[in-house]
Enzyme design. Structure first.
Site, PDB file in Angstrom:
ATOM      1  N   GLY A   1       0.731  -1.085  -0.024  1.00 55.71           N
ATOM      2  CA  GLY A   1      -0.170  -0.267   0.037  1.00 55.71           C
ATOM      3  C   GLY A   1       1.030   1.271  -0.031  1.00 55.71           C
ATOM      4  O   GLY A   1       0.347   2.574   0.455  1.00 55.71           O
ATOM      5  N   SER A   2       2.192   1.387  -0.240  1.00 57.56           N
ATOM      6  CA  SER A   2       2.690   2.478  -0.050  1.00 57.56           C
ATOM      7  C   SER A   2       2.514   3.270  -1.977  1.00 57.56           C
ATOM      8  O   SER A   2       2.471   4.957  -1.377  1.00 57.56           O
ATOM      9  CB  SER A   2       4.308   2.205  -1.058  1.00 57.56           C
ATOM     10  OG  SER A   2       4.503   1.836  -1.945  1.00 57.56           O
ATOM     11  N   ASN A   3       1.247   2.977  -2.126  1.00 58.06           N
ATOM     12  CA  ASN A   3       0.943   4.697  -3.960  1.00 58.06           C
ATOM     13  C   ASN A   3      -0.739   4.862  -2.747  1.00 58.06           C
ATOM     14  O   ASN A   3      -0.609   5.281  -2.864  1.00 58.06           O
ATOM     15  CB  ASN A   3       0.622   2.985  -4.941  1.00 58.06           C
ATOM     16  CG  ASN A   3       1.838   2.834  -6.124  1.00 58.06           C
ATOM     17  OD1 ASN A   3       2.344   4.267  -6.354  1.00 58.06           O
ATOM     18  ND2 ASN A   3       2.449   1.807  -5.683  1.00 58.06           N
TER      19      ASN A   3
ATOM     20  N   MET B   1      -4.222  -7.416  -7.250  1.00 58.47           N
ATOM     21  CA  MET B   1      -3.829  -8.151  -7.728  1.00 58.47           C
ATOM     22  C   MET B   1      -4.870  -9.090  -7.851  1.00 58.47           C
ATOM     23  O   MET B   1      -4.343  -9.988  -8.774  1.00 58.47           O
ATOM     24  CB  MET B   1      -2.294  -9.225  -6.584  1.00 58.47           C
ATOM     25  CG  MET B   1      -1.331  -7.957  -6.365  1.00 58.47           C
ATOM     26  SD  MET B   1      -0.637  -7.607  -7.610  1.00 58.47           S
ATOM     27  CE  MET B   1      -0.134  -8.758  -8.432  1.00 58.47           C
ATOM     28  N   ARG B   2      -6.156  -8.448  -8.376  1.00 54.52           N
ATOM     29  CA  ARG B   2      -6.996  -8.834  -8.964  1.00 54.52           C
ATOM     30  C   ARG B   2      -7.518  -8.714 -10.496  1.00 54.52           C
ATOM     31  O   ARG B   2      -7.239  -7.118 -10.621  1.00 54.52           O
ATOM     32  CB  ARG B   2      -8.090  -9.551  -7.603  1.00 54.52           C
ATOM     33  CG  ARG B   2      -7.809 -10.046  -6.658  1.00 54.52           C
ATOM     34  CD  ARG B   2      -9.209 -10.105  -6.015  1.00 54.52           C
ATOM     35  NE  ARG B   2     -10.009 -11.211  -6.556  1.00 54.52           N
ATOM     36  CZ  ARG B   2     -10.327 -12.692  -7.068  1.00 54.52           C
ATOM     37  NH1 ARG B   2      -9.151 -12.409  -6.795  1.00 54.52           N
ATOM     38  NH2 ARG B   2     -11.061 -13.069  -7.349  1.00 54.52           N
TER      39      ARG B   2
ATOM     40  N   ASN C   1      -5.613   2.907 -13.077  1.00 53.27           N
ATOM     41  CA  ASN C   1      -4.542   1.831 -12.170  1.00 53.27           C
ATOM     42  C   ASN C   1      -3.483   2.464 -12.758  1.00 53.27           C
ATOM     43  O   ASN C   1      -3.059   3.065 -13.289  1.00 53.27           O
ATOM     44  CB  ASN C   1      -4.685   0.615 -12.987  1.00 53.27           C
ATOM     45  CG  ASN C   1      -3.138  -0.466 -12.397  1.00 53.27           C
ATOM     46  OD1 ASN C   1      -3.385  -0.588 -11.161  1.00 53.27           O
ATOM     47  ND2 ASN C   1      -2.963  -1.376 -13.236  1.00 53.27           N
TER      48      ASN C   1
ATOM     49  N   HIS D   1       0.654   1.193 -12.999  1.00 52.66           N
ATOM     50  CA  HIS D   1       1.520  -0.257 -13.991  1.00 52.66           C
ATOM     51  C   HIS D   1       3.225   0.734 -13.731  1.00 52.66           C
ATOM     52  O   HIS D   1       3.750   1.257 -13.938  1.00 52.66           O
ATOM     53  CB  HIS D   1       1.060  -0.091 -15.153  1.00 52.66           C
ATOM     54  CG  HIS D   1       2.027  -1.608 -15.576  1.00 52.66           C
ATOM     55  ND1 HIS D   1       1.250  -2.718 -14.547  1.00 52.66           N
ATOM     56  CD2 HIS D   1       2.988  -1.836 -15.800  1.00 52.66           C
ATOM     57  CE1 HIS D   1       2.067  -3.458 -15.913  1.00 52.66           C
ATOM     58  NE2 HIS D   1       2.790  -3.093 -16.336  1.00 52.66           N
TER      59      HIS D   1
END
Ligand code: GRF
Length: 190
Positions: A11-13, A89-90, A106, A108
């Site tokens: 959860g750093s973002n 991650m889904r 998102n 990436h």
């Protein structure tokens, strides 16, 4: 912008988004953090920041559809209008993407379209490229393929190890994600 952030792990973002909201750089409200992993460190970050958490392990559901229908119900009940995937991650089903069409983004860790998939940093490092990057993009039914909102190149230095490259990419992510969302929030207000 009434935001839901989706996480699965560290959860750093998510933390970068919390900090940007707190400092006023991102004019948004984080209404809820959605998590599929009860052990994720991101849950502690949400608790510390006083952000409501919705932890729903997919194992408790008969199907992906059932899991997502409950999440969409939670989001609607909280008046969420934008979704930021941050290490979630889904893969979302078309049902979910339709429910929030054009309002799911998102982050990436590559300069898309290069190095799609779950191991983008490792793959770029192994390929020996001179630069990789970070992309914030819209989410569509096709994995890591929606329109980019912001992209930034990150050089791969000759002395880089995978760990030093990862650290540099994450540092760029933590600046780029709040900036991209701030851009969308400004457009949404117009
Ligand atoms: C980040 O590298 C992000 O780009 C990718 O997953 C990682 C999540 O890291 N989608 P964190 O949980 O935000 O620390």
């Amino acid at each position: 912008m009434n935001l839901a952030v989706f996480c699965s792990g560290y959860g750093s973002n998510f933390q970068a988004l919390l900090d940007a909201v707190r400092s006023g750089k991102l004019k948004a409200r984080i209404a809820v953090m959605v998590c599929d992993n009860p052990k994720a460190y991101a849950i502690r970050r949400a608790a510390k920041a006083g952000v409501p958490v919705c932890v729903l392990s997919p194992k408790l559901f008969k199907s992906r559809g059932d899991h997502e229908r409950l999440i969409v119900g939670v989001l609607k009940s909280q008046g969420v209008d934008w979704i930021a995937l941050a290490g979630y991650m889904r893969i979302l089903t078309p049902y979910f993407i339709r429910a929030y069409r054009g309002r799911i983004v998102n982050i990436h860790p590559s300069y898309l379209p290069a190095f799609k998939g779950a191991h983008a940093i490792r793959d770029a490092y192994a390929a020996g490229v001179k630069s990789t990057g970070v992309t914030v993009h819209h989410v569509t039914e096709e994995l890591d393929s929606g329109r980019p909102i912001l992209r930034q190149r990150v050089p791969v230095r000759p002395k880089d190890t995978l760990a030093t490259l990862e650290a540099r990419i994450h540092a760029v992510e933590h600046r780029l994600y709040p900036r991209a969302l701030a851009l969308l929030a400004r457009r949404a207000r117009r």
